[in-house]
Design an enzyme around this catalytic site. Structure first.
Site, PDB file in Angstrom:
ATOM      1  N   ASP A 188       0.823  -1.210   0.000  1.00  0.00           N
ATOM      2  CA  ASP A 188       0.000   0.000   0.000  1.00  0.00           C
ATOM      3  C   ASP A 188       0.856   1.259   0.000  1.00  0.00           C
ATOM      4  OD1 ASP A 188      -2.262   1.836   0.757  1.00  0.00           O
ATOM      5  OD2 ASP A 188      -3.283  -0.083   0.943  1.00  0.00           O
TER       6      ASP A 188
ATOM      7  N   HIS B 255      -3.849   5.094   4.342  1.00  0.00           N
ATOM      8  CA  HIS B 255      -4.525   3.882   3.890  1.00  0.00           C
ATOM      9  C   HIS B 255      -3.880   2.595   4.405  1.00  0.00           C
ATOM     10  CE1 HIS B 255      -6.302   1.313   0.574  1.00  0.00           C
ATOM     11  NE2 HIS B 255      -7.339   1.992   1.014  1.00  0.00           N
TER      12      HIS B 255
ATOM     13  N   SER C 274     -11.619  -1.688   0.215  1.00  0.00           N
ATOM     14  CA  SER C 274     -10.289  -1.542   0.822  1.00  0.00           C
ATOM     15  C   SER C 274     -10.279  -2.049   2.248  1.00  0.00           C
ATOM     16  CB  SER C 274      -9.913  -0.063   0.870  1.00  0.00           C
ATOM     17  OG  SER C 274      -9.324   0.307  -0.317  1.00  0.00           O
TER      18      SER C 274
END
Ligand SMILES: [Ca+2]
Ligand SMILES: [Ca+2]
Ligand SMILES: [Ca+2]
Ligand SMILES: [Ca+2]
Length: 763
Positions: free
Chosen positions: A193, A234, A412
C-alpha cells in the site's frame, strides 16, 4: 525380666490400635450423624439468583430459650434450624467453606415466593436477627465475561465486524477462534500500500521489519510520508484491521492480533509494472499473505489489470512463495459500483492467483459502491450507506492525532479482514496451499442478502455475482482448515484459439458459440473437476460497454463474465481480454461450454450504431484430478468439522516440509539481483584478466603485488559498499566465506527450476 511385662505390652498395642481406629473413623462418621444435612450436590436442582441466601453460621453459646442446647450441636444442625425458621431449605455447605451454607427458597421462582413471604415471613428479616447467623447475603447473578475477550481497548466495543450486537450474525464470527488461542501466531501478513506507520502504538508490537520494504524510496522502511491531501493513511488503517495489538488500552483489536504485519510502500508514487512485480514477491519467504486494497481505476470504463511482469510475479509467487505452498494474494474487488463497474474488467480480480474479496455492509447487504463479478470469491464486512457504521481501526498519527479511526470504508477495508482470517487458517494448518485456501473459502462461505442473484452450481456450491460464495466466516474457515488435506496439483486445459470473425447481434438476439471438452481432451492432464474457468476474447465494437458476454458451464451454471457497462463508450473493444468465473467450482469439467454474446444497442447513439465483431476466443479450464465424489466427500468432512471438536482436541494432520527455497534468490524481478549479477560478472572479468596476466607474465610480479586474501576482501568490500543497492544480498551474509562460484550456482539453479514449475501450471 521381660516376661512379666509382655501382657501389658500387648494390652498397650491393643488399646492404641482401638484409639487410632476411632480417631480415623470418627471424622468420616460424624458428618453423617445429622441425616438432615444434605450436600450441595445433585440432591436438588440448584436454586437460581434471587432465590437463594448464602449464610455464615456459628455455634456461640445460647442466649435465647429456643436455642438452648444448640451451642454444642453440629453446625449442620444449626443451619437446618436457621433455614427452617427463615422458611428456607438448607442445601448444605458451600464448597469447602466451613460454616457457610446455601439456603434456598422452596418456591419455584422469586415472583411466587415474594407473594408468600409478604403474607408470612421474610427470610432476610429472620436471617438479620438470628443469633447463629454471622453474615448472610442474597445471591445475585454476577456479570462475568470470558477473560480472553475482555479487551481493554477503548474502541473494541465499536468493532462491530468482530462482534455485532445490533445485527446478530453479521460479523466475521471470530471470537470462538480467539478463545482457542488461534490468533494468527507464526503468520506474517504484508500490506502492499502507501506505507505502514510501524511506530504506531497499535502496530509496533506486531510489526515485521523483515517482511517490509519501501519501493517508492528504495529503502527498508515503509513509513508513510506526510502529504498535502492527507491520504497516505490507507496502509496503516489496513494494517490495524489485520494485527492491531489487543489489551494495550489503545484504539482497536486486529482480526489476527497474534500475527505479524509488514508493509510494502509502493502506492506513494508512480507505479510501474516492474515495481508491482517486485512488490508481489517481496520477502516472499517471510510474508505469507499479501493484502492488496487497490486496483485499476473504478470509473466504469477502464479495462486493466496486471501487466506482463505483474502477472509473472503473481504466478511466480504462488509457485515459489511460502516455501512452495504459494503466497496468498488477497485483492479488493473494487469500489466502482455506482458507475456500473464490474470486477471482471479488473485483471487482479480475474486472476486465478488472487482471492477476490468484495464488501457487504453491517446488515450483510450489498453497498452502493460494491462491484459484481463472476470471479468474486467471497465478501466480508465494510461500510455501507450514510447510516451504516464503518470499520474501526488504527489510523496514522501524522494528521489524525488520535491514531484511531471510525471511518475506514470500501472494499479496501474488506480485503484486510479477509487477509487476517487467512492468517488464522494458516496458524492451524501452515501447509495450506494457495489453492487450498481458495477451496476452503468456497466450501465454508455462508449465504447472505436475499436480494442477491444466488444460484447453486452442479457441485452444490452457492454463488452470487454480488457476494461470491458468500460471507467469510472465521470459525468455519479455521475449522475446515484444521481438517483440510491439500488438493491435488493444479492442471489446466486450453482449447485452441477459435477464429470466428462473426458479427455480434443485437438484443434480444444472441450470438451463441460452443466448445466441447471430451474425456479424451482431459486425459493428458487428468482433470476431473473445475476450479476457475476463463474465456479470452478479442472483440471489436464501437461502444464496448454495450456488449454482454455469458458463459454456460456443462452443468448449465450461468456466469455473466462480461457485464454491460453504461459508461464504457470505448471504441477499442477487447483485445485478448481474459474473463474468469469461479461459479463452476467443483463441477465436472467434461462437457459442452457455451458462450453467449449480445449487443444492448443504444438506439439514440450514432456512435454505437455500428456492429461489433467477435474476432476470436479461447476457453481455459483450471482444476484438478479430484473427482466429483471426492468433492462431495470433502463437503461432508468440512461440515462435520464445524462443531469445533478438532480445534478442542490435539488433532493435527501431518504437514509436508516446504521446498528449500533460499529467500529472495529465486525472484528474477528484483533490480538488486541484477545488480549483484552484474557485479559478479565484473568480478569474474577481473579474475580472468588477472589469470591471463598471471600466466602471461609468469606470475613473477603480480603474485607479490596482489595476494589472494587481499583480493577476496576487496570483493566483499565492493559488495557492501553499494549500501541500499545490495539489500538483496543479505541472505548471503552468513555464508560470506563461501566462494562466489557457489552463490552463482545457487542463483542459476533456482532460476532453472522456476520455469519448469510454470510449465506444469500451464499444461
Ligand atoms: Ca522509507
Ligand atoms: Ca489496541
Ligand atoms: Ca473496478
Ligand atoms: Ca481472483
Amino acid at each position: 525380666m521381660a516376661a512379666p511385662y509382655f501382657p501389658t505390652f500387648l494390652l498397650l498395642i491393643f488399646f492404641s490400635s482401638i484409639a487410632l481406629l476411632v480417631l480415623t473413623v470418627l471424622p468420616a462418621v460424624t458428618p453423617s450423624l445429622p441425616q438432615t444435612a444434605p450436600s450441595l450436590s445433585s440432591r436438588w436442582p440448584s436454586c437460581g439468583p434471587g432465590q437463594s441466601w448464602a449464610v455464615r453460621i456459628h455455634h456461640s453459646p445460647p442466649r435465647h430459650e429456643e436455642d438452648e442446647g444448640a451451642g454444642s450441636a453440629h453446625l449442620d444442625v444449626i443451619a437446618d434450624r436457621v433455614a427452617k425458621q427463615a422458611g428456607l431449605q438448607n442445601r448444605g455447605q458451600i464448597g469447602e467453606l466451613e460454616g457457610h451454607y446455601l439456603l434456598c427458597s422452596l418456591q419455584p421462582d422469586s415472583k411466587s415466593l415474594g407473594g408468600i413471604w409478604k403474607r408470612s415471613i421474610q427470610p432476610g428479616d429472620v436471617l438479620a436477627t438470628h443469633p447463629h447467623v454471622l453474615w448472610y447475603s442474597m445471591e445475585r447473578a454476577l456479570s462475568r465475561s470470558k477473560r480472553s475477550l475482555a479487551f481493554n481497548d477503548p474502541d473494541y466495543p465499536k468493532q462491530w465486524h468482530l462482534h455485532n450486537k445490533i445485527n446478530r450474525g453479521m460479523d466475521i464470527n471470530v471470537t470462538g477462534v480467539w478463545e482457542r488461542n488461534i490468533t494468527g501466531q507464526g503468520v506474517t501478513v504484508v500490506v502492499v500500500d502507501d506505507g505502514v506507520e510501524h511506530s504506531h502504538q497499535d502496530i509496533h508490537l506486531n510489526y515485521s521489519p523483515e517482511g517490509s520494504y519501501d519501493l517508492n524510496s528504495n529503502d527498508p522502511d515503509p513509513m508513510p510520508h506526510p502529504d498535502l491531501r492527507s491520504d497516505n493513511h490507507h496502509g496503516t488503517r489496513c494494517a490495524g484491521e489485520i494485527a492491531a495489538v489487543p489489551n494495550n488500552s489503545f484504539c482497536a483489536v486486529g482480526v489476527a492480533y497474534g500475527s505479524k504485519v509488514a508493509g510494502i510502500r509502493v502506492l506513494d508514487g508512480p507505479l510501474t509494472d516492474s515495481l508491482e512485480a517486485i512488490a508481489f514477491n517481496k520477502h516472499y519467504q517471510i510474508n505469507d499473505i499479501y493484502s492488496c486494497s487497490w486496483g485499476p481505476d473504478d470509473d466504469g470504463h477502464t479495462v486493466d489489470g496486471p501487466h506482463p511482469l505483474g502477472k509473472a510475479a503473481l504466478q511466480h509467487g504462488v509457485i515459489a512463495g511460502r516455501r512452495g505452498f504459494g503466497s496468498i494474494f488477497v485483492v479488493a474487488s473494487g469500489n466502482g459500483g455506482q458507475y456500473d463497474d464490474n470486477c471482471n474488467y479488473d485483471g487482479y480480480a480475474n486472476s486465478i492467483y488472487t482471492i477476490t474479496v468484495g464488501a457487504v455492509d453491517e446488515e450483510g447487504k450489498k453497498p452502493f459502491y460494491a462491484e459484481d463479478c463472476a470471479s468474486m470469491l467471497a465478501v466480508t464486512f465494510s461500510s455501507g450507506g450514510a447510516r451504516s457504521r464503518n470499520i474501526v481501526t488504527s489510523d496514522w498519527s501524522v494528521r489524525s492525532k488520535r491514531g484511531c479511526t471510525e471511518g475506514h470504508t470500501g472494499t479496501s477495508a474488506a480485503a484486510p479482514l479477509a487477509a487476517g482470517m487467512v492468517a488464522l487458517m494458516l496458524q492451524v494448518r501452515p501447509c495450506l496451499t494457495w489453492r487450498d485456501v481458495q477451496h476452503i473459502v468456497a466450501f465454508t462461505a455462508t449465504q447472505c442478502d436475499s436480494l442477491a442473484d444466488w444460484g447453486v452450481n452442479g457441485a452444490g456450491f452457492h454463488h452470487s455475482h454480488q457476494h461470491g460464495f458468500g460471507l467469510l466466516n472465521a470459525w468455519r474457515l479455521v475449522n475446515a482448515a484444521k481438517v483440510w488435506e491439500s488438493v491435488p496439483f493444479l492442471v489446466s486445459y486450453q482449447s485452441s484459439v477459435i477464429k470466428e470473425d462473426v458479427p455480434i447481434v443485437s438484443h434480444p438476439n444472441v450470438l451463441v458459440r460452443t466448445w466441447n471438452v471430451s474425456a479424451a481432451d482431459l486425459d493428458p492432464s487428468g482433470m476431473r473437476t473445475l476450479e476457475h474457468v476463463a474465456v479470452t476474447v478479442t472483440i471489436t465494437h464501437p461502444c464496448r460497454g454495450n456488449v454482454e458476454i455469458v458463459l454456460l458451464c456443462p452443468s448449465g451454471m450461468r456466469s455473466l463474465i462480461g457485464a454491460p457497462r453504461s459508461i464504457d463508450r470505448d471504441p477499442s473493444g477487447y483485445q485478448d481480454w481474459t474473463f474468469s468465473t469461479v461459479r463452476c467450482w467443483g463441477e465436472r469439467a467434461e462437457g459442452q461450454y457455451t458462450l453467449k454474446i449480445t449487443d444492448y444497442k443504444d438506439a439514440q447513439s450514432d456512435q454505437c450504431a455500428a456492429v461489433g465483431v467477435l474476432k476470436q476466443w479461447k476457453l481455459t479450464l483450471y482444476g484438478s484430478s479430484m473427482t466429483y465424489s471426492e468433492v462431495k466427500e470433502r463437503q461432508r468432512l468440512v461440515e462435520e468439522a464445524m462443531s469445533g471438536k478438532h480445534l478442542d482436541s490435539n488433532f493435527s494432520l501431518p504437514c509436508p516440509p516446504g521446498l528449500d527455497i533460499p529467500p529472495e534468490i529465486v525472484s528474477p524481478f528484483t533490480s538488486n539481483n541484477l545488480k549483484f549479477l552484474l557485479l559478479l560478472g565484473c568480478f569474474s572479468l577481473f579474475w580472468s584478466l588477472y589469470y591471463v596476466l598471471d600466466v602471461t607474465l609468469g606470475h613473477v610480479y603480480l603474485r607479490g603485488l596482489l595476494c589472494l586474501p587481499r583480493s577476496r576482501s576487496r570483493h566483499r568490500t565492493s559488495r557492501t559498499s553499494k549500501g541500499r543497492g545490495v539489500e538483496e544480498a543479505v541472505p548471503y551474509r552468513d555464508e560470506e566465506e563461501q566462494d562466489s562460484g557457489v552463490e552463482l550456482l545457487a542463483v542459476l539453479d533456482s532460476e532453472v527450476k522456476v520455469p519448469n514449475g510454470r510449465e506444469q501450471l500451464e499444461t
